[in-house]
Design an enzyme around this catalytic site. Structure first.
Site, PDB file in Angstrom:
ATOM      1  CE1 TYR A 161      -3.899  -2.301   0.992  1.00  0.00           C
ATOM      2  CE2 TYR A 161      -2.122  -3.503   2.063  1.00  0.00           C
ATOM      3  CZ  TYR A 161      -3.412  -3.459   1.579  1.00  0.00           C
ATOM      4  OH  TYR A 161      -4.221  -4.563   1.677  1.00  0.00           O
ATOM      5  CG  HIS A 170      -6.636  -1.998  -5.242  1.00  0.00           C
ATOM      6  ND1 HIS A 170      -7.361  -3.155  -5.057  1.00  0.00           N
ATOM      7  CD2 HIS A 170      -5.768  -2.237  -6.249  1.00  0.00           C
ATOM      8  CE1 HIS A 170      -6.952  -4.055  -5.936  1.00  0.00           C
ATOM      9  NE2 HIS A 170      -5.994  -3.527  -6.675  1.00  0.00           N
ATOM     10  CE  LYS A 198      -3.870  -7.230  -4.517  1.00  0.00           C
ATOM     11  NZ  LYS A 198      -4.612  -6.007  -4.164  1.00  0.00           N
TER      12      LYS A 198
END
Lengths: 343, 343
Positions: free
Chosen positions: B277, B288, B319
């Site tokens: 993060y 997210h 991701k």
């Protein structure tokens, strides 16, 4: 209430039977009102404040001296399942009648407890850093405690992989072995179009050339449909050159699946050995592939992180992860399905 | 037209320059109207019927005698990119001015060709069964030819992983090392709630106990925020017991990310070392996570199938897959991002 440690169990008297066992499924009755708790059960009661001490130790002191054999992981899984509303017992003589060595806990259905006979899950606990032998899975739920103490549950089952694909394949095919593929120069359309063998060279710009993988070609040669210079042996030799005996295991699984009416295609894009189609009528109407198959030796030990990766990916593409376990004498021992479980 | 093989190149005369090079970007001009093709280019022209033969060999015969060094894979990639509408050249002296050894082809932007200076991709070709050294990636597109001759493209880049998370952490914390985690018995809320260290024991049923992973605890001890019996050395020793020197590499990456304002948490559920993060204000508003990080030695060689698995999974959970490459002397050499590319 206070407990006393005896032979690695915590004994509590008074009204313990009614208070802990009858009403909340902790421990095993010893006779009279006395109850014995496993260390894990006792630790949970201490954490909840439902037991004051064990030989004068509070939760913190009790935890610090309970260092044996994966205790911390087992405690975290026990606490997590309790928090989810389940009663559970150690899978151990005295707690359950048919104790098993491949499992740590017996979980009862919601609303049931150790006084009932029903079992919902048998849970095997492992830390993220331990390996888990595949041979010990198939009837248990694997609970993995990761490095941040979060828990992931995997349901493991033995499954039967079968399909209904059945097309006649011509018996007069011939091809050329080129590097690690076999090229068919002008095969009949149905070989790819119905039986889903190979891939067209040139994609949209049809060239008439069909590319077979080595396992596809070896299978078709062994079945008597295809001839290739050097024959079956030459193809297998080429496969072993590039993959070693892993090629033989993959070929065994490929052939077994085809024999069972299932079409295996490469699982490369999903990092697996194969993806499978149970019922192929034609390549135009292919439908969704059901399984991702990874071929392993039956002596394999899973790294939990690798298992998490496979199962997560399969779930994300709406397929089920299945491990084909091959014995040393080239038999498929088990088709082991592993899926994510939320208890 | 017919070609002649000379020094592993195919020479063609007549109006070859205008016909093949000027109008369609094949080959390299030799002077006059003559053009030299690499074997891959010549094979493609033979397949398309744009060249009749090379020393009397048609496509099939030419392919069968072109057995060197991954020829089949390079041919398939060349043909695929041509079919997608690109002109491309071998990344080789004579074809391009700045030929590179870590790449097989130079691909020009759509509408451009070898007569322009612009380069869109440098392509490195590998078969599914070869391993690829990570150290040779970062500026190239990796084209993997799988066993069914399908091609997957991976774009590789060196990236800078940085964030803006910056909270003061108390300096008077203390904890207990229990198996492979550290428990803090009554830490301030912001340690988890703002800085996102650890995980609450008991989930919804708050117990006040915070569980730190070994890398989190080692970092906080090294930064002077936390004291644990036995100190930093003891935590690292415990980590090395369970993970060997992999623990040291993971700790290095963890600490580097924290220093850069990025919060790493376990990537276990995604089969990775960490998820990250970049900007944590509070755990309630987490946002997210951007990257999945896998820690590797800089001498690592990718198995293409493992790479496909990682990149596919990361893509599926929105991701980006990043590999942190750690040198023998404990330095992070490269953050290597790998993503799927559709050329």
């Amino acid at each position: 209430m206070d407990g006393t440690l005896r032979d690695d169990e915590v004994h509590v008297g008074g009204d313990a039977r009614q208070r802990y066992y009858d009403s909340r499924g902790y421990g095993r009755p010893l006779g009279g009102n006395e109850v014995a708790f496993s260390r894990v059960e006792a630790a949970h009661l201490l954490l909840r404040g439902d037991l004051d001490s064990v030989d004068g130790n509070d939760f913190r002191a009790f935890l610090q001296e309970s260092t044996g054999n994966g205790f911390a992981s087992r405690f975290l899984v026990y606490a997590d399942l309790r928090e989810r509303g389940f009663y559970l017992s150690p899978d151990r003589e005295g707690w359950v009648s048919d104790a098993r060595t491949d499992s740590d806990f017996v979980v009862y259905p919601r609303g049931s407890g150790p006084w009932d006979d029903e079992v919902l899950y048998r849970i095997r606990v492992a830390s993220e850093r331990e390996t888990v032998p595949v041979s010990e899975l198939g009837d248990t739920v694997l609970a993995i405690v990761d490095e941040e103490s979060e828990i992931t549950y995997f349901e493991t089952d033995r499954v039967d992989v079968r399909g209904t694909t059945d097309h006649d394949v011509p018996t007069d095919l011939s091809g050329s072995l080129i590097a690690d593929r076999v090229l068919l120069w002008n095969p009949p359309d149905e070989l790819h179009g119905k039986s889903f063998y190979g891939q067209q060279m040139g994609g949209r710009d049809a060239t008439g050339i069909l590319q077979l993988s080595l396992v596809e070609a070896a299978h078709l040669v062994a079945e008597g449909n295809l001839s290739v210079d050097g024959g079956y042996e030459k193809i297998v030799e080429r496969g072993e050159e590039v993959e070693g005996d892993r090629f033989d295991r993959r070929l065994l699984v490929y052939r077994t699946l085809r024999d069972r009416g299932v079409v295996p295609k490469t699982g490369f894009k999903f990092g697996a050995d194969f993806r499978t189609y149970a019922d192929v009528e034609s390549v135009e109407n292919l439908g969704h592939s059901e399984f991702l198959i990874r071929v392993l030796r039956d002596g394999h030990e899973f790294s939990p992180r690798d298992l998490a990766l496979d199962v997560r990916l399969a779930h994300g593409v709406r397929k089920r992860m299945v491990f084909a376990l091959v014995t040393d004498n080239e038999r498929i021992d088990t088709w082991l399905s592993v899926t994510r479980l939320t208890p």
